[in-house]
Design an enzyme around this catalytic site. Structure first.
Site, mmCIF file in Angstrom:
data_model
loop_
_atom_site.group_PDB
_atom_site.id
_atom_site.type_symbol
_atom_site.label_atom_id
_atom_site.label_comp_id
_atom_site.label_asym_id
_atom_site.label_seq_id
_atom_site.Cartn_x
_atom_site.Cartn_y
_atom_site.Cartn_z
ATOM 1 N N TYR A 56 14.946 12.297 85.932
ATOM 2 C CA TYR A 56 15.767 12.121 84.740
ATOM 3 C C TYR A 56 16.658 10.897 84.953
ATOM 4 C CZ TYR A 56 18.573 13.185 80.651
ATOM 5 O OH TYR A 56 19.184 13.125 79.422
ATOM 6 N N GLN A 60 16.213 19.087 76.204
ATOM 7 C CA GLN A 60 14.814 19.157 75.783
ATOM 8 C C GLN A 60 13.899 18.443 76.776
ATOM 9 O OE1 GLN A 60 17.267 17.716 74.101
ATOM 10 N NE2 GLN A 60 16.681 15.747 73.210
ATOM 11 N N ASN A 98 24.229 14.439 81.589
ATOM 12 C CA ASN A 98 25.467 14.998 81.045
ATOM 13 C C ASN A 98 25.511 16.507 81.232
ATOM 14 O OD1 ASN A 98 23.808 16.118 79.067
ATOM 15 N ND2 ASN A 98 24.329 14.596 77.519
ATOM 16 N N SER A 153 31.613 11.436 89.301
ATOM 17 C CA SER A 153 31.584 10.500 90.421
ATOM 18 C C SER A 153 32.909 10.521 91.176
ATOM 19 C CB SER A 153 31.314 9.082 89.917
ATOM 20 O OG SER A 153 30.054 9.008 89.299
ATOM 21 N N GLN A 190 34.342 3.512 90.653
ATOM 22 C CA GLN A 190 33.956 4.878 90.287
ATOM 23 C C GLN A 190 34.668 5.341 89.028
ATOM 24 O OE1 GLN A 190 31.273 6.588 91.936
ATOM 25 N NE2 GLN A 190 31.280 4.383 92.303
ATOM 26 N N HIS A 226 32.959 4.998 85.611
ATOM 27 C CA HIS A 226 31.833 5.852 85.225
ATOM 28 C C HIS A 226 32.210 6.813 84.104
ATOM 29 C CE1 HIS A 226 28.457 5.034 87.821
ATOM 30 N NE2 HIS A 226 29.226 4.993 88.884
ATOM 31 N N GLU A 236 32.048 12.324 97.631
ATOM 32 C CA GLU A 236 30.728 11.753 97.391
ATOM 33 C C GLU A 236 30.600 10.418 98.131
ATOM 34 O OE1 GLU A 236 28.003 10.351 93.552
ATOM 35 O OE2 GLU A 236 30.180 10.533 93.354
ATOM 36 N N HIS A 237 31.555 9.513 97.912
ATOM 37 C CA HIS A 237 31.593 8.215 98.578
ATOM 38 C C HIS A 237 32.874 8.119 99.392
ATOM 39 C CE1 HIS A 237 29.507 7.505 94.631
ATOM 40 N NE2 HIS A 237 28.598 6.997 95.436
ATOM 41 N N ASP A 274 25.432 1.709 95.713
ATOM 42 C CA ASP A 274 24.893 2.112 94.414
ATOM 43 C C ASP A 274 23.609 1.358 94.078
ATOM 44 O OD1 ASP A 274 26.705 4.030 93.745
ATOM 45 O OD2 ASP A 274 27.911 2.776 92.414
ATOM 46 N N GLU A 311 12.328 49.192 111.912
ATOM 47 C CA GLU A 311 12.693 48.949 110.513
ATOM 48 C C GLU A 311 12.085 49.981 109.569
ATOM 49 O OE1 GLU A 311 11.749 44.940 109.437
ATOM 50 O OE2 GLU A 311 13.395 44.098 110.604
ATOM 51 N N HIS A 341 3.319 47.591 108.862
ATOM 52 C CA HIS A 341 3.540 46.370 109.632
ATOM 53 C C HIS A 341 3.180 46.605 111.097
ATOM 54 C CE1 HIS A 341 5.774 44.981 106.134
ATOM 55 N NE2 HIS A 341 5.999 43.807 106.713
#
Length: 432
Positions: free
Chosen positions: A130, A191, A214, A237, A259, A262, A327-328, A361, A415, A420
């Site tokens: 995506y 979708q 999103n 971010s 950042q 964003h 993250e960074h 990036d 068990e 088994h």
């Protein structure tokens, strides 16, 4: 932008509030996504076309109008100015080289009794990537998702990218061409995730969906997990900079902007033991903000979740960084390698004054799809390993069955699973 100090009596409370981000599912978004996914599952192509027309302002008649042919990707590549083509090619080469180091081979070993154990590493058959569209276009996301999949040996890569009002970005399409995307569709939102996860008459079902989006995309990925794999549910971010006060304050201000631009809920934080230097960065922020085209987004981000934090020393900064698990993480200090030894939790670590987060990036080589919202405590960057799976290999010799069978029999009876136990016992030689 908040100004904090670790010497404040309520610092822990203030930091906790700063880091707090509501990751709980939004019932309204989830309900809308559930309806869309159910419709895609039932009606396939027709539903995808309908939602794409509605949400992206299009008026297409069929899925064929939404598929990008390979020659269209190549045409977009050829239309690019040579500087952009060269930059994409250079970035792709660096990303490919880095990820080739991650390839994990199958392996096995043999016990003394002839039993052979190992692991077969195989690539996924088909993945969907995506690529966001809307506030900005991200050709870098194409490279970062598709190239590791190609390196892993994935059989087919299907890209989905929304094109609001029919606006196609040549950089994105060219990146898909360079990265070797097999099929591409101009669809987005829940979708698109549903089409990849369930399959339609035109889009085949994939094994895994990767890439950011999103809140509707995030909710859809969360909902289809289990039907297909996903990389992660990404949050806003983040950048955390630790600076010793010796880097040009304009550089650090712009790193924080990188950042913040964003999204209004992105997070940018600076830790430094020098209060006077924090003043300099604050002044740089004020000076540079008006020059930025995305100044409103940056200002909102810094105002909502940004902070300049005075720490006692760099060791305390490292402790706080591990709590934040960003993250960074930029280590803009004289000896970044020494400080890096104190870091346990971060998606990507940028060492030294010249290692701006923006290089990661686009073109440094490591993946820019990184864990957010403190998930770097247990999660890793996207990589080749996300497009491979492992199968255990177990060959048991007759001699090995005698040892393993007795162990298994004992544990199975413990068990309360007699079948088994018997399954192992049948292969035991009669006692002599």
């Amino acid at each position: 932008m908040k100004r904090l100090s670790t010497r404040q009596a309520d610092f822990d409370t203030q930091l906790g509030a700063l880091l707090a981000f509501e990751t709980a599912q939004n019932p309204e978004v989830d309900a809308a996504v559930a309806r869309i996914l159910a419709d895609i599952k039932t009606r396939g192509d027709a539903a995808v076309v309908e939602y794409t027309n509605r949400f992206d302002g299009l008026s297409v008649a069929s899925m064929s109008d939404l598929e990008l042919r390979r020659d269209e990707l190549e045409a977009a590549y050829q239309r690019l100015p040579s500087a952009q083509r060269d930059a994409l090619e250079a970035a792709a080469a660096r990303v490919r080289r880095y990820h080739e180091k991650q390839v994990q081979p199958s392996w096995q070993y043999e016990d003394e009794d002839g039993t052979v154990l190992g692991q077969a590493v195989t690539a996924l058959d088909r993945v969907g990537i995506y690529v966001p569209g809307g506030k900005a276009s991200y050709p870098s996301s194409v490279l970062m998702n598709a190239i590791p999949a190609k390196v892993a040996g994935v059989g087919e890569i299907i890209m989905v990218v929304p094109t609001p009002r029919g606006e196609r970005n040549d950089l994105v399409l060219a990146a898909a061409y360079i990265a070797g995307v097999d099929r591409a569709f101009t669809i987005g939102g829940a979708q698109a995730v549903g089409a990849l996860a369930y399959g339609t008459q035109t889009i085949p079902q994939v094994d895994k969906v990767t890439g950011p989006g999103n809140q509707y995309v995030a909710a859809a990925k969360r909902a289809v997990f289990g039907v297909v794999g996903i990389d992660m549910v990404a949050g806003p971010s983040e950048i955390l900079v630790i600076c010793d006060g010796e880097t040009d304050p304009d550089w650090i201000a712009m790193d924080l902007f990188s950042q913040a631009e964003h999204d209004e809920i992105a997070q940018s934080i600076l830790l430094c033991p020098d209060a006077a230097y924090l003043d300099k960065v604050a002044a740089s922020i004020e000076k540079l903000l008006s020059t930025m085209p995305r100044r409103d987004i940056i200002a909102a981000s810094l105002g909502n979740r940004g902070a300049l934090i005075e720490v006692r020393d760099l060791a305390e900064a490292a402790t706080i960084a591990n709590r934040i698990a960003p993250e960074h993480l930029e280590l803009s200090v004289a000896d970044p390698w020494a400080l890096q030894q104190q870091i346990r939790h971060a998606g990507a670590i940028f060492l030294g004054r010249y290692a701006s987060e923006s290089l990661g990036d686009y073109c440094a080589g490591p993946n820019h799809v990184l864990p957010t919202s403190r998930t770097a405590r247990y999660a890793s960057p996207l990589g080749v390993y996300d497009f491979q799976k492992r199968s255990s290999l177990i060959f048991v010799s007759e001699a090995g069955a005698q040892t393993l069978g007795r162990i298994a029999s004992t544990l199975a009876h413990g068990e309360g699973l007699p079948a088994h136990a018997k399954s192992a016992e049948y292969r035991l030689k009669a006692s002599t």
